[in-house]
Design a protein around this motif. Structure first.
Motif, PDB file in Angstrom:
ATOM      1  N   PRO A   1       0.835  -1.218   0.000  1.00  0.00           N
ATOM      2  CA  PRO A   1       0.000   0.000   0.000  1.00  0.00           C
ATOM      3  C   PRO A   1       0.857   1.250   0.000  1.00  0.00           C
ATOM      4  CG  PRO A   1      -0.735  -1.562   1.680  1.00  0.00           C
ATOM      5  CD  PRO A   1       0.581  -2.068   1.169  1.00  0.00           C
ATOM      6  N   ILE A   2       0.346   2.277  -0.669  1.00  0.00           N
ATOM      7  CA  ILE A   2       1.046   3.560  -0.718  1.00  0.00           C
ATOM      8  C   ILE A   2       0.630   4.387   0.495  1.00  0.00           C
ATOM      9  CG2 ILE A   2       1.393   5.682  -2.038  1.00  0.00           C
ATOM     10  CD1 ILE A   2       0.546   4.095  -4.523  1.00  0.00           C
ATOM     11  N   PRO A   3       1.581   4.843   1.301  1.00  0.00           N
ATOM     12  CA  PRO A   3       1.214   5.713   2.428  1.00  0.00           C
ATOM     13  C   PRO A   3       0.770   7.068   1.896  1.00  0.00           C
ATOM     14  CG  PRO A   3       3.594   5.578   2.224  1.00  0.00           C
ATOM     15  CD  PRO A   3       3.022   4.597   1.228  1.00  0.00           C
ATOM     16  N   ILE A   4      -0.275   7.614   2.471  1.00  0.00           N
ATOM     17  CA  ILE A   4      -0.757   8.928   2.046  1.00  0.00           C
ATOM     18  C   ILE A   4      -0.555   9.919   3.167  1.00  0.00           C
ATOM     19  CG2 ILE A   4      -2.420   8.088   0.351  1.00  0.00           C
ATOM     20  CD1 ILE A   4      -4.577   8.283   2.432  1.00  0.00           C
ATOM     21  N   THR A   5      -0.482  11.182   2.817  1.00  0.00           N
ATOM     22  CA  THR A   5      -0.256  12.227   3.801  1.00  0.00           C
ATOM     23  C   THR A   5      -1.533  12.510   4.592  1.00  0.00           C
ATOM     24  OG1 THR A   5      -0.905  14.064   2.354  1.00  0.00           O
ATOM     25  CG2 THR A   5       1.358  13.252   2.164  1.00  0.00           C
ATOM     26  N   GLU A   6      -1.403  13.353   5.616  1.00  0.00           N
ATOM     27  CA  GLU A   6      -2.555  13.701   6.435  1.00  0.00           C
ATOM     28  C   GLU A   6      -3.633  14.417   5.628  1.00  0.00           C
ATOM     29  OE1 GLU A   6      -1.309  15.918   9.789  1.00  0.00           O
ATOM     30  OE2 GLU A   6      -0.293  14.232  10.761  1.00  0.00           O
ATOM     31  N   LYS A   7      -3.243  15.025   4.524  1.00  0.00           N
ATOM     32  CA  LYS A   7      -4.211  15.705   3.667  1.00  0.00           C
ATOM     33  C   LYS A   7      -4.769  14.774   2.594  1.00  0.00           C
ATOM     34  CE  LYS A   7      -2.314  20.363   4.253  1.00  0.00           C
ATOM     35  NZ  LYS A   7      -1.780  21.563   3.564  1.00  0.00           N
ATOM     36  N   GLY A   8      -4.403  13.514   2.657  1.00  0.00           N
ATOM     37  CA  GLY A   8      -4.929  12.555   1.692  1.00  0.00           C
ATOM     38  C   GLY A   8      -4.227  12.586   0.357  1.00  0.00           C
ATOM     39  N   LEU A   9      -2.989  13.052   0.325  1.00  0.00           N
ATOM     40  CA  LEU A   9      -2.252  13.164  -0.930  1.00  0.00           C
ATOM     41  C   LEU A   9      -1.146  12.124  -0.991  1.00  0.00           C
ATOM     42  CD1 LEU A   9      -1.866  17.061  -1.014  1.00  0.00           C
ATOM     43  CD2 LEU A   9      -3.646  15.678  -2.095  1.00  0.00           C
ATOM     44  N   LEU A  10      -0.608  11.936  -2.185  1.00  0.00           N
ATOM     45  CA  LEU A  10       0.550  11.078  -2.336  1.00  0.00           C
ATOM     46  C   LEU A  10       1.759  11.712  -1.663  1.00  0.00           C
ATOM     47  CD1 LEU A  10       0.178  10.132  -6.119  1.00  0.00           C
ATOM     48  CD2 LEU A  10      -0.184   8.605  -4.170  1.00  0.00           C
ATOM     49  N   PRO A  11       2.673  10.910  -1.141  1.00  0.00           N
ATOM     50  CA  PRO A  11       3.892  11.479  -0.555  1.00  0.00           C
ATOM     51  C   PRO A  11       4.639  12.324  -1.585  1.00  0.00           C
ATOM     52  CG  PRO A  11       3.696   9.132  -0.047  1.00  0.00           C
ATOM     53  CD  PRO A  11       2.629   9.437  -1.055  1.00  0.00           C
ATOM     54  N   VAL A  12       5.306  13.353  -1.128  1.00  0.00           N
ATOM     55  CA  VAL A  12       5.996  14.272  -2.049  1.00  0.00           C
ATOM     56  C   VAL A  12       7.077  13.563  -2.844  1.00  0.00           C
ATOM     57  CG1 VAL A  12       5.499  16.336  -0.702  1.00  0.00           C
ATOM     58  CG2 VAL A  12       7.527  14.974  -0.165  1.00  0.00           C
ATOM     59  N   ASP A  13       7.626  12.485  -2.297  1.00  0.00           N
ATOM     60  CA  ASP A  13       8.701  11.778  -2.994  1.00  0.00           C
ATOM     61  C   ASP A  13       8.186  10.602  -3.824  1.00  0.00           C
ATOM     62  OD1 ASP A  13       7.917  10.254  -0.839  1.00  0.00           O
ATOM     63  OD2 ASP A  13       9.961   9.700  -0.228  1.00  0.00           O
ATOM     64  N   PHE A  14       6.846  10.469  -3.919  1.00  0.00           N
ATOM     65  CA  PHE A  14       6.307   9.364  -4.696  1.00  0.00           C
ATOM     66  C   PHE A  14       6.365   9.702  -6.178  1.00  0.00           C
ATOM     67  CE2 PHE A  14       2.987   6.870  -6.753  1.00  0.00           C
ATOM     68  CZ  PHE A  14       3.227   5.604  -6.236  1.00  0.00           C
ATOM     69  N   VAL A  15       6.897   8.781  -6.967  1.00  0.00           N
ATOM     70  CA  VAL A  15       7.066   8.991  -8.404  1.00  0.00           C
ATOM     71  C   VAL A  15       6.234   7.957  -9.161  1.00  0.00           C
ATOM     72  CG1 VAL A  15       8.679   9.048 -10.337  1.00  0.00           C
ATOM     73  CG2 VAL A  15       9.395   9.894  -8.087  1.00  0.00           C
ATOM     74  N   LEU A  16       5.400   8.443 -10.058  1.00  0.00           N
ATOM     75  CA  LEU A  16       4.621   7.558 -10.910  1.00  0.00           C
ATOM     76  C   LEU A  16       5.496   7.105 -12.072  1.00  0.00           C
ATOM     77  CD1 LEU A  16       1.162   9.390 -11.151  1.00  0.00           C
ATOM     78  CD2 LEU A  16       1.651   7.263  -9.933  1.00  0.00           C
ATOM     79  N   GLU A  17       5.774   5.828 -12.140  1.00  0.00           N
ATOM     80  CA  GLU A  17       6.552   5.326 -13.268  1.00  0.00           C
ATOM     81  C   GLU A  17       5.781   5.506 -14.568  1.00  0.00           C
ATOM     82  OE1 GLU A  17       9.371   1.857 -11.387  1.00  0.00           O
ATOM     83  OE2 GLU A  17       7.503   1.277 -12.339  1.00  0.00           O
ATOM     84  N   ASP A  18       4.499   5.270 -14.500  1.00  0.00           N
ATOM     85  CA  ASP A  18       3.627   5.423 -15.665  1.00  0.00           C
ATOM     86  C   ASP A  18       2.676   6.587 -15.385  1.00  0.00           C
ATOM     87  OD1 ASP A  18       1.888   5.281 -17.770  1.00  0.00           O
ATOM     88  OD2 ASP A  18       1.062   3.309 -17.248  1.00  0.00           O
ATOM     89  N   PRO A  19       2.815   7.697 -16.111  1.00  0.00           N
ATOM     90  CA  PRO A  19       1.942   8.861 -15.859  1.00  0.00           C
ATOM     91  C   PRO A  19       0.457   8.545 -16.032  1.00  0.00           C
ATOM     92  CG  PRO A  19       3.788   9.458 -17.271  1.00  0.00           C
ATOM     93  CD  PRO A  19       3.801   7.969 -17.167  1.00  0.00           C
ATOM     94  N   ASP A  20       0.129   7.529 -16.829  1.00  0.00           N
ATOM     95  CA  ASP A  20      -1.265   7.142 -17.052  1.00  0.00           C
ATOM     96  C   ASP A  20      -1.613   5.845 -16.323  1.00  0.00           C
ATOM     97  OD1 ASP A  20      -1.881   9.296 -18.774  1.00  0.00           O
ATOM     98  OD2 ASP A  20      -0.860   8.270 -20.415  1.00  0.00           O
ATOM     99  N   SER A  21      -0.964   5.627 -15.210  1.00  0.00           N
ATOM    100  CA  SER A  21      -1.201   4.408 -14.440  1.00  0.00           C
ATOM    101  C   SER A  21      -2.564   4.447 -13.769  1.00  0.00           C
ATOM    102  CB  SER A  21      -0.100   4.241 -13.389  1.00  0.00           C
ATOM    103  OG  SER A  21      -0.094   5.364 -12.508  1.00  0.00           O
ATOM    104  N   HIS A  22      -2.952   3.336 -13.176  1.00  0.00           N
ATOM    105  CA  HIS A  22      -4.249   3.214 -12.509  1.00  0.00           C
ATOM    106  C   HIS A  22      -4.074   3.131 -11.005  1.00  0.00           C
ATOM    107  CE1 HIS A  22      -4.990   1.149 -16.533  1.00  0.00           C
ATOM    108  NE2 HIS A  22      -5.627   2.303 -16.595  1.00  0.00           N
ATOM    109  N   PHE A  23      -4.965   3.772 -10.300  1.00  0.00           N
ATOM    110  CA  PHE A  23      -4.989   3.687  -8.847  1.00  0.00           C
ATOM    111  C   PHE A  23      -6.052   2.679  -8.426  1.00  0.00           C
ATOM    112  CE2 PHE A  23      -3.034   7.775  -9.600  1.00  0.00           C
ATOM    113  CZ  PHE A  23      -2.024   7.816  -8.644  1.00  0.00           C
ATOM    114  N   ILE A  24      -5.723   1.902  -7.416  1.00  0.00           N
ATOM    115  CA  ILE A  24      -6.664   0.932  -6.856  1.00  0.00           C
ATOM    116  C   ILE A  24      -6.957   1.342  -5.421  1.00  0.00           C
ATOM    117  CG2 ILE A  24      -7.077  -1.479  -6.259  1.00  0.00           C
ATOM    118  CD1 ILE A  24      -5.093  -2.260  -8.416  1.00  0.00           C
ATOM    119  N   TYR A  25      -8.219   1.635  -5.150  1.00  0.00           N
ATOM    120  CA  TYR A  25      -8.656   1.972  -3.798  1.00  0.00           C
ATOM    121  C   TYR A  25      -9.413   0.772  -3.246  1.00  0.00           C
ATOM    122  CZ  TYR A  25      -7.677   6.783  -5.240  1.00  0.00           C
ATOM    123  OH  TYR A  25      -7.077   7.933  -5.698  1.00  0.00           O
ATOM    124  N   VAL A  26      -8.864   0.156  -2.224  1.00  0.00           N
ATOM    125  CA  VAL A  26      -9.519  -0.969  -1.570  1.00  0.00           C
ATOM    126  C   VAL A  26     -10.171  -0.432  -0.301  1.00  0.00           C
ATOM    127  CG1 VAL A  26      -9.229  -3.244  -0.522  1.00  0.00           C
ATOM    128  CG2 VAL A  26      -7.842  -2.593  -2.504  1.00  0.00           C
TER     129      VAL A  26
END
Length: 275
Positions: A228-253
């Motif tokens: 799982p990707i840790p998210i910030t207190e504001k519900g955002l991706l970590p500042v150092d998180f890099v998307l390898e694929d700019p058009d990738s898919h997010f999975i919310y479980v």
């Protein structure tokens, strides 16, 4: 008010006739939106026991339900607004008792509120353990104010529509059940809608590249997509998180918590940037 138009386009995904025509033209083929089951399997198997009752909304002619049966799942209800797709699937899976099919009829030129349509469809969530949603599949009902977040975000009343649908999902999903959302929407556009205390969900976020994504220069990656990707207190991706694929898919479980699990969870305010 701004809308999330990242997944909007000119196709009339809200029209059942569009889908009927498309399935007739593509007769004999099958198409899995966003991700194939082979890519999603680790997440499905982690969160969904094979004994679960599954509702596949907007099944189309995708192979995911068939692949899940081959993987041991025994009770999958498939629904779609396209009578052509349902009839094709019914003929194909006539002798596969694990797969059930239902055509959800919609009426053109009739104004139907989201809450009524969502309530009608999502009543099928009663006593289900799992509700899987690929946002592109559910676009087919957006014309009648029913759809997943990608399609709802294309509407002028996007926040209200999203709130109504997700409220129905939460209300009807059993404690311990799972709502799995597959989408292009990153946490800045999705978490404010998903992570509300009233829903009682414990949310785990993952990211998957497109099936045909190729890394530049053929380089390999050491990143684990199963963590799982840790998210910030504001519900955002970590500042150092890099998307390898700019058009990738997010999975919310989104796992529905029971009374003993409900506790104070962070909320993410709706702002004009994501409305």
């Amino acid at each position: 008010m701004f809308r999330d138009v990242s997944s909007c386009n000119t196709y009339n995904y809200g029209d059942a006739l569009y889908w009927d025509s498309r399935y007739i033209q593509e007769a004999g083929g099958a198409f899995d939106w966003y991700q194939r089951y082979s890519s999603l399997r680790p997440f499905v198997r982690r969160y969904v026991p094979t004994s679960s009752r599954v509702l596949m909304v907007g099944c189309g002619n995708a192979l995911m339900s068939e692949d899940m049966v081959k993987d041991g799942y025994e009770d999958i209800m498939n629904i779609d607004i396209s009578s052509v797709a349902i009839e094709m699937m019914r003929r194909k899976y006539e002798f596969v008792p694990q797969l059930k099919l239902l055509w959800i009829k919609v009426w053109h030129h009739v104004s139907i509120s989201l809450s009524k349509v969502a309530g009608f469809l999502l009543q099928m969530l009663m006593k289900l353990n799992f509700f899987v949603v690929s946002e592109s599949l559910l676009m087919s009902c957006s014309k009648f104010d029913l759809g997943t977040l990608d399609s709802l975000m294309c509407g002028t009343d996007a926040p209200i529509s999203a709130s109504r649908m997700l409220g129905e999902v939460s209300r009807l999903l059993k404690p311990g059940g799972t709502y799995m959302l597959i989408t292009y929407g990153d946490p800045s556009a999705r978490m404010p809608h998903l992570n509300r205390p009233a829903y009682g969900w414990n949310i785990f976020l993952y990211n998957l590249p497109r099936p045909d994504f190729k890394r530049p220069g053929g380089c390999s990656s050491t990143k684990s997509y199963l963590e799982p990707i840790p998210i910030t207190e504001k519900g955002l991706l970590p500042v150092d998180f890099v998307l390898e694929d700019p058009d990738s898919h997010f999975i919310y479980v989104c796992k529905k918590m029971d009374d003993t699990e409900l506790r104070n969870i962070p909320t993410y305010p709706l702002t004009s940037e994501i409305l």
